[in-house]
Design a protein around this motif. Structure first.
Motif, PDB file in Angstrom:
ATOM      1  N   ILE A 380      37.471 -19.165  -4.030  1.00  0.00           N
ATOM      2  CA  ILE A 380      37.399 -17.544  -4.503  1.00  0.00           C
ATOM      3  C   ILE A 380      35.892 -17.167  -4.201  1.00  0.00           C
ATOM      4  N   SER A 381      34.957 -17.841  -4.704  1.00  0.00           N
ATOM      5  CA  SER A 381      33.714 -17.148  -4.761  1.00  0.00           C
ATOM      6  C   SER A 381      33.314 -16.962  -3.198  1.00  0.00           C
ATOM      7  N   ASN A 382      33.776 -18.227  -2.439  1.00  0.00           N
ATOM      8  CA  ASN A 382      33.130 -18.307  -1.156  1.00  0.00           C
ATOM      9  C   ASN A 382      34.294 -17.834  -0.009  1.00  0.00           C
ATOM     10  N   ASN A 383      35.500 -17.402  -0.386  1.00  0.00           N
ATOM     11  CA  ASN A 383      36.574 -17.178   0.393  1.00  0.00           C
ATOM     12  C   ASN A 383      37.051 -18.180   1.568  1.00  0.00           C
ATOM     13  N   VAL A 384      36.833 -19.574   1.010  1.00  0.00           N
ATOM     14  CA  VAL A 384      37.086 -20.632   2.106  1.00  0.00           C
ATOM     15  C   VAL A 384      38.640 -20.951   1.694  1.00  0.00           C
ATOM     16  N   PRO A 385      39.548 -20.617   2.744  1.00  0.00           N
ATOM     17  CA  PRO A 385      40.883 -20.909   2.769  1.00  0.00           C
ATOM     18  C   PRO A 385      41.108 -22.640   2.391  1.00  0.00           C
ATOM     19  N   PHE A 386      42.199 -22.654   1.807  1.00  0.00           N
ATOM     20  CA  PHE A 386      42.490 -24.447   1.528  1.00  0.00           C
ATOM     21  C   PHE A 386      42.690 -25.273   2.944  1.00  0.00           C
ATOM     22  N   LEU A 416      37.480 -13.542 -10.892  1.00  0.00           N
ATOM     23  CA  LEU A 416      38.016 -12.678 -10.270  1.00  0.00           C
ATOM     24  C   LEU A 416      37.948 -11.254 -11.030  1.00  0.00           C
ATOM     25  N   LEU A 417      37.087 -11.217 -12.152  1.00  0.00           N
ATOM     26  CA  LEU A 417      36.647 -10.131 -12.912  1.00  0.00           C
ATOM     27  C   LEU A 417      36.090  -9.234 -11.947  1.00  0.00           C
ATOM     28  N   SER A 418      34.894  -9.712 -11.266  1.00  0.00           N
ATOM     29  CA  SER A 418      34.228  -8.867 -10.349  1.00  0.00           C
ATOM     30  C   SER A 418      34.636  -8.283  -9.120  1.00  0.00           C
ATOM     31  N   ARG A 419      35.958  -8.852  -8.619  1.00  0.00           N
ATOM     32  CA  ARG A 419      36.267  -8.707  -7.470  1.00  0.00           C
ATOM     33  C   ARG A 419      37.635  -8.510  -7.055  1.00  0.00           C
ATOM     34  N   GLU A 420      38.207  -7.897  -6.229  1.00  0.00           N
ATOM     35  CA  GLU A 420      39.669  -7.677  -5.916  1.00  0.00           C
ATOM     36  C   GLU A 420      40.198  -9.054  -5.831  1.00  0.00           C
ATOM     37  N   ASP A 421      41.271  -9.378  -6.149  1.00  0.00           N
ATOM     38  CA  ASP A 421      42.086 -10.567  -5.842  1.00  0.00           C
ATOM     39  C   ASP A 421      42.776 -10.390  -4.644  1.00  0.00           C
ATOM     40  N   VAL A 422      42.057 -10.970  -3.476  1.00  0.00           N
ATOM     41  CA  VAL A 422      42.794 -11.083  -2.319  1.00  0.00           C
ATOM     42  C   VAL A 422      43.513 -12.352  -1.843  1.00  0.00           C
ATOM     43  N   PHE A 423      43.614 -13.200  -3.083  1.00  0.00           N
ATOM     44  CA  PHE A 423      43.716 -14.417  -2.981  1.00  0.00           C
ATOM     45  C   PHE A 423      45.359 -15.118  -3.061  1.00  0.00           C
ATOM     46  N   GLY A 424      46.230 -14.509  -2.312  1.00  0.00           N
ATOM     47  CA  GLY A 424      47.837 -14.610  -2.560  1.00  0.00           C
ATOM     48  C   GLY A 424      48.113 -15.933  -2.466  1.00  0.00           C
ATOM     49  N   GLU A 425      47.533 -16.585  -1.707  1.00  0.00           N
ATOM     50  CA  GLU A 425      47.945 -17.905  -1.579  1.00  0.00           C
ATOM     51  C   GLU A 425      47.137 -18.888  -2.343  1.00  0.00           C
ATOM     52  N   TYR A 426      46.705 -18.673  -3.301  1.00  0.00           N
ATOM     53  CA  TYR A 426      45.686 -19.588  -4.171  1.00  0.00           C
ATOM     54  C   TYR A 426      46.754 -19.959  -5.394  1.00  0.00           C
TER      55      TYR A 426
END
Lengths: 462, 74
Positions: A380-386, A416-426
């Motif tokens: 989440i913080s670094n946007n690294v996919p699984f 996730l408070l400070s950013r948009e949740d773009v992590f639908g697959e999390y």
């Protein structure tokens, strides 16, 4: 660490000899030009004293042919340090202890008629929790009157980064990653606050030192002719450096994660359960080397260390690494090596041809990697996919103990408070599917009351 | 002014102290400016070391005399 055969890439600057490996064993060729100095090291009793006190790595004379016989005096087999680390991966106190060890060695050498001919922080490694000089060829006979040739190197490798950390900002220690021969003194002097000039040691060894360097930069003076440092003067200089370094302090507090365990919402029961699961998983694998990734102050590293594993305990918060180092020392965990590592940007290969200092991933793989309460930071913080995370872990370990932290967890919600949740697959399903491609599942347990899941995985053969 | 002082200090040390050439090999560059400031600092700090040693001896001498006096007195 070089595991094959051949000359170790970082070992070429000093014409006294070089390191090489053969059959996975590390050797050092001592060249003929260094013969008198090597003999003096042995005959003066300095070798015995320093190895006995744990300040210098032990070695045997090896009965194997020298790789470059035309220049060889002999071949020695140094005791191998369990894990090579670099000054830009150390905490403040690690660098400080390494500096003091270097000065202690210099004093001991002077007492026996020798002197250190270099004072590189890369010549110090941590073994059994203590700083040890690994370069047996760092000594030469002391000549009365001759200045200490490694004075500038000591100030660049140790004093400047320590002063910057203590008086300006701890993050400036990372300058060591950019400047392979230590922080340039004029840069350190420019970055240090004015109050640093009020300390005699910093005023002289850094500020005036930098000014003198600048002044003589273009003057044609034969530096090799300079004399006039008597033995007592040299002892005074070393004593002053020792005092200056000792007085530099940095308090590990106030950064993001050092208070993590105090602030976390883990109940003590859940924490105990997590510890016993980790201990159980490690017991199944019986690892020799564990990398604890995102180790915080090293709570779980201790479980690995108690099982006998050399545990490299990595975190990207200087305060955590500092506390981990000091606590490990105090509690006698000699097999924990705390290191400052940002997993989103791990130490690269640096120096000549990018091969003098090894990248972090070349120093593995670990038998087990612990990735506890880590995945959400990377994903989440670094946007690294699984899928990329699974690939990364499969590069660095044979077994993986990993904790999945769901979106409902307060720590993830905070991220996730400070950013948009773009992590639908999390979610757990996507996590398991991505890791199954690289790893075979060996165990899976819920940590009660947390919504988190712990996994033990084995890397699949490629 | 400061430049001139630095120049003067450096030159006088160079003249006074250039005694013999190096016999061993220094494989790292020590830096001229670094060596000169080292000579200046080490001379100062060395003088302090020597002063401390002699001061210690003077103190020991007097405390020994005092002990002997009190031993004779008993």
């Amino acid at each position: 660490m070089n595991k094959g055969n051949g000359i170790v890439p970082g070992s070429f600057r000093d014409p006294s000899g070089f390191l090489f490996t053969e059959g996975g064993v590390l050797y050092r060729q001592v060249n003929r030009q260094y013969r008198d100095n090597y003999d003096a090291l042995v005959e003066s009793g300095l070798l015995e004293q320093l190895t006995g006190e744990g300040f210098l790595v032990r070695h045997d004379v090896a009965d194997i042919p020298a790789p470059v016989p035309e220049t060889a005096y002999l071949v020695i087999r140094p005791e191998r340090v369990p894990f090579i680390s670099y000054p830009y991966e150390w905490s403040f106190s690690q660098l400080k202890d390494a500096a003091l060890a270097t000065l202690r060695v210099q004093n001991a050498a002077l007492e026996r008629g020798l002197v250190l001919k270099d004072a590189s922080a890369y010549n110090i490694q941590f073994a059994g929790g203590r700083p040890v000089l690994i370069d047996t060829l760092s000594f030469e006979a002391y000549e009365e009157g001759r200045p200490w040739v490694a004075y500038r190197q000591f100030c660049q490798h140790f004093l400047a980064p320590l002063a910057l950390a203590a008086l300006a900002d701890i993050r400036l220690m990372q300058l060591l990653r950019v400047y392979i021969d230590g922080v340039p003194l004029d840069l350190a002097a420019a970055l240090l606050p004015f109050r640093s000039r009020l300390r005699f040691g910093l005023l002289t060894h850094l500020h005036l030192h930098a000014r003198s360097e600048k002044h003589y930069e273009v003057k044609s003076v034969d530096a090799m002719e300079i004399r006039g440092v008597t033995r007592n003067a040299l002892l005074g200089l070393i004593g002053s450096l020792e005092k200056t370094v000792t007085k530099l302090r940095w308090k590990a507090a106030g950064t993001e994660w050092a208070e993590y365990y105090e602030e976390t919402n883990y109940s003590s029961d859940a924490m105990e359960r997590k510890k016993s699961l980790v201990s159980d998983y490690l017991g199944r694998v019986k690892p020799g080397v564990v990398w604890d990734l995102g180790a915080n102050t090293g709570v779980f590293s201790r479980i690995a260390a108690e099982g006998g594993a050399l545990t490299v305990s990595m975190d990207n918060d200087p305060a955590c690494v500092e506390r981990n180092y000091l606590d490990s020392l105090e509690c006698g965990y000699g097999n924990i090596l705390p290191l400052l590592v940002d997993l989103a940007n791990p130490s690269p290969g640096t120096g000549w041809r990018n091969r003098e200092r090894e990248p972090l991933l070349s120093r593995g793989p670990a038998d087990v990697a612990l990735a506890l309460a880590l995945v959400h930071h990377l994903a989440i913080s670094n946007n690294v996919p699984f899928t990329k995370l699974a690939g990364f872990f499969s590069d660095l370990c044979r077994h993986l103990v990993i904790e999945f932290v769901p979106k409902s967890d307060s720590q993830v919600r905070r991220l996730l408070l400070s950013r948009e949740d773009v992590f639908g697959e999390y979610d757990r399903e996507h996590f398991e599917a991505a890791f199954e491609e690289r790893f075979a599942l060996e165990a899976k347990d819920e940590i009660p009351g947390t919504g988190r899941t712990l996994y033990l995985m084995r890397k699949k053969e490629e | 002014m400061r430049q001139r002082i630095l120049n003067g200090v450096g030159r006088s040390f160079l003249l006074a102290l250039s005694v013999f050439r190096l016999t061993s090999v220094a494989y790292i560059g020590a830096g001229t400016g670094s060596l000169i400031i080292q000579v200046v600092l080490a001379s100062m700090l060395g003088a302090a070391v020597v002063t401390r040693i002699y001061w210690q001896r003077i103190k020991e001498f007097f405390s020994r005399n005092k002990e002997e006096d009190s031993a004779h007195g008993e």
